[in-house]
Design a protein around this motif. Structure first.
Motif: not given
Length: 116
Positions: A67, A105, A107-108, A112
């Motif tokens: 992460e 952004q 990747s996040e 999620s």
């Protein structure tokens, strides 16, 4: 996408929305290696003054934690006539910062979405 099939050699138009003094960058992909997490591209056009820009970017996990990612980017560029090295580097550093924030952004969102 301007040309190509989505892989190596693809040429695409990027719309810059970061407030930098440019709106469009045309880029060509040279390396996309998922195994070694390396991407290389060159800027071949746009409404900015960059010429002979080439970037190699790599990603690696920070301390083995998936992460947390470290992104390293190396680039070469010719300083445009009529500008200073400092102004050119300032523009590029801001562009790289915007690109890395955009990458984070995306990747996040991907993480999620995969976690449900």
């Amino acid at each position: 996408m301007i040309s190509g099939d989505g892989g190596i050699g693809i040429v695409h138009e990027i719309h810059i929305i970061s407030g930098l003094p440019a709106a469009i960058s045309i880029e060509q992909l040279h390396i996309l290696d998922d195994n070694f997490h390396v991407v290389s591209f060159s800027i071949i056009g746009g409404d900015h003054r960059l010429s002979n820009y080439r970037s190699i970017m790599s990603h690696q996990e920070k301390n083995g934690e998936p992460e947390k990612t470290i992104v390293t980017e190396f680039f070469t560029v010719d300083v445009p006539i009529g500008t200073t090295k400092e102004d050119c580097l300032s523009f590029i550093y801001n562009l790289i910062k915007w690109n890395h924030e955009s990458l984070a952004q995306v990747s996040e969102r991907m993480v999620s979405t995969s976690l449900g």
